[in-house]
Design a protein around this motif. Structure first.
Motif, mmCIF file in Angstrom:
data_model
loop_
_atom_site.group_PDB
_atom_site.id
_atom_site.type_symbol
_atom_site.label_atom_id
_atom_site.label_comp_id
_atom_site.label_asym_id
_atom_site.label_seq_id
_atom_site.Cartn_x
_atom_site.Cartn_y
_atom_site.Cartn_z
ATOM 1 N N MET A 1 0.602 -1.769 -0.432
ATOM 2 C CA MET A 1 0.246 -0.107 -0.052
ATOM 3 C C MET A 1 0.706 1.727 -0.354
ATOM 4 N N TRP A 2 1.041 2.032 -1.189
ATOM 5 C CA TRP A 2 1.988 3.151 -1.355
ATOM 6 C C TRP A 2 1.619 4.934 -0.354
ATOM 7 N N TYR A 3 0.044 3.871 0.499
ATOM 8 C CA TYR A 3 -0.147 5.698 1.147
ATOM 9 C C TYR A 3 0.400 5.452 2.295
ATOM 10 N N ILE A 4 0.577 4.402 2.631
ATOM 11 C CA ILE A 4 0.800 3.657 4.083
ATOM 12 C C ILE A 4 1.736 5.170 4.988
ATOM 13 N N ASP A 5 3.212 5.649 4.324
ATOM 14 C CA ASP A 5 4.010 6.250 4.284
ATOM 15 C C ASP A 5 3.020 7.770 4.581
ATOM 16 N N ILE A 6 1.766 7.811 3.744
ATOM 17 C CA ILE A 6 1.314 9.058 4.133
ATOM 18 C C ILE A 6 0.797 8.899 5.467
ATOM 19 N N PHE A 7 0.273 8.060 5.841
ATOM 20 C CA PHE A 7 -0.380 8.324 6.962
ATOM 21 C C PHE A 7 0.510 8.378 8.275
ATOM 22 N N GLU A 8 1.420 7.591 8.067
ATOM 23 C CA GLU A 8 2.966 7.743 8.857
ATOM 24 C C GLU A 8 3.201 8.795 9.299
ATOM 25 N N TYR A 44 1.572 14.818 1.069
ATOM 26 C CA TYR A 44 1.559 14.174 -0.221
ATOM 27 C C TYR A 44 1.365 14.637 -1.447
ATOM 28 N N GLN A 45 1.439 16.487 -1.843
ATOM 29 C CA GLN A 45 1.625 16.678 -3.112
ATOM 30 C C GLN A 45 1.994 16.100 -3.969
ATOM 31 N N LYS A 46 3.875 15.287 -3.671
ATOM 32 C CA LYS A 46 4.315 15.464 -5.016
ATOM 33 C C LYS A 46 3.774 14.223 -5.331
ATOM 34 N N LEU A 47 3.956 13.610 -4.759
ATOM 35 C CA LEU A 47 3.345 11.556 -4.889
ATOM 36 C C LEU A 47 1.769 11.775 -5.384
#
Length: 218
Positions: A1-8, A44-47
């Motif tokens: 899940m590519w977004y886990i880092d966003i949540f962290e 998260y803007q760049k992602l």
């Protein structure tokens, strides 16, 4: 899940003192991490820009955002849809509708106006769907139908706008009447004569709030 880092990363920015202030501003309807818009979006803007370029549409991410407790995650889901809206097709509108109805309040719902508006511009056949939405029981769906043409300027379909507003006249709901006023106020910057005529013709059925907001720039 590519977004886990966003949540962290969002969790790491938690600010309890600021969260109390943000919760109070939103009438304590939602919990907050306490992150202001700029640092939140910086996570998260760049992602999201890359996801748009890669033609990615990941509603699993959006659902994961709305499944979280704090409001900043919900904002991330809305910001994602805004960032990748050019990748959406009309088949995605039911999913967007689900997002509008999840943990609804003006902050997330109004953020989705642009997503729906973008789809209606690309797929004019969805105009009939907006008329249907303007008659729904859910006030937030109706609010998006009223306001989805915000910032359309000369591209505004006034026949559609008029029909949708008329479907919501004689209404006592604050968020509906506010939306009517905003839609008219925004379009008055492009065609004040049309707005003035519409208000005059429908004044008896419009709330004072809608008239006041719609007449602001006349």
């Amino acid at each position: 899940m590519w977004y886990i880092d966003i949540f962290e990363q969002l969790e790491e920015l938690r600010n309890p003192a600021r969260a109390v202030q943000m919760e109070a501003y939103m009438r304590n309807q939602f919990s907050f991490l306490g992150i202001s818009a700029a640092p939140r979006k910086a996570v998260y803007q760049k992602l999201f820009r890359q996801a748009s370029k890669d033609d990615i549409v990941d509603f699993h991410f959006v659902e994961a955002c709305f499944s979280r407790l704090e409001r900043e995650f919900h904002y991330a889901g809305v910001d994602y849809l805004l960032a990748i809206q050019s990748n959406l097709s009309q088949e995605h509108l039911p999913k967007v509708k689900e997002c509008i109805m999840k943990k609804s309040w003006w902050d997330t719902v109004d953020g989705l106006d642009g997503v729906v508006g973008c789809l209606v511009q690309r797929y004019p056949e969805l105009k009939n769907t907006m008329i249907d939405w303007s008659l729904e029981d859910n006030i937030w769906i109706r609010r998006v139908a009223i306001d989805h043409q915000l910032l359309f300027k000369e591209r505004t379909d006034t026949d559609l706008l008029g029909k949708i507003i008329k479907n919501n006249l004689n209404n006592t709901e604050f968020f509906i009447n506010k939306a009517i006023g905003w839609s008219l106020r925004d379009y008055s910057k492009t065609d004040p004569q049309w707005v003035a005529k519409f208000i005059e013709e429908n004044r008896a059925s419009m709330s004072p709030l809608s008239i006041r907001e719609g007449s602001k720039y006349l």
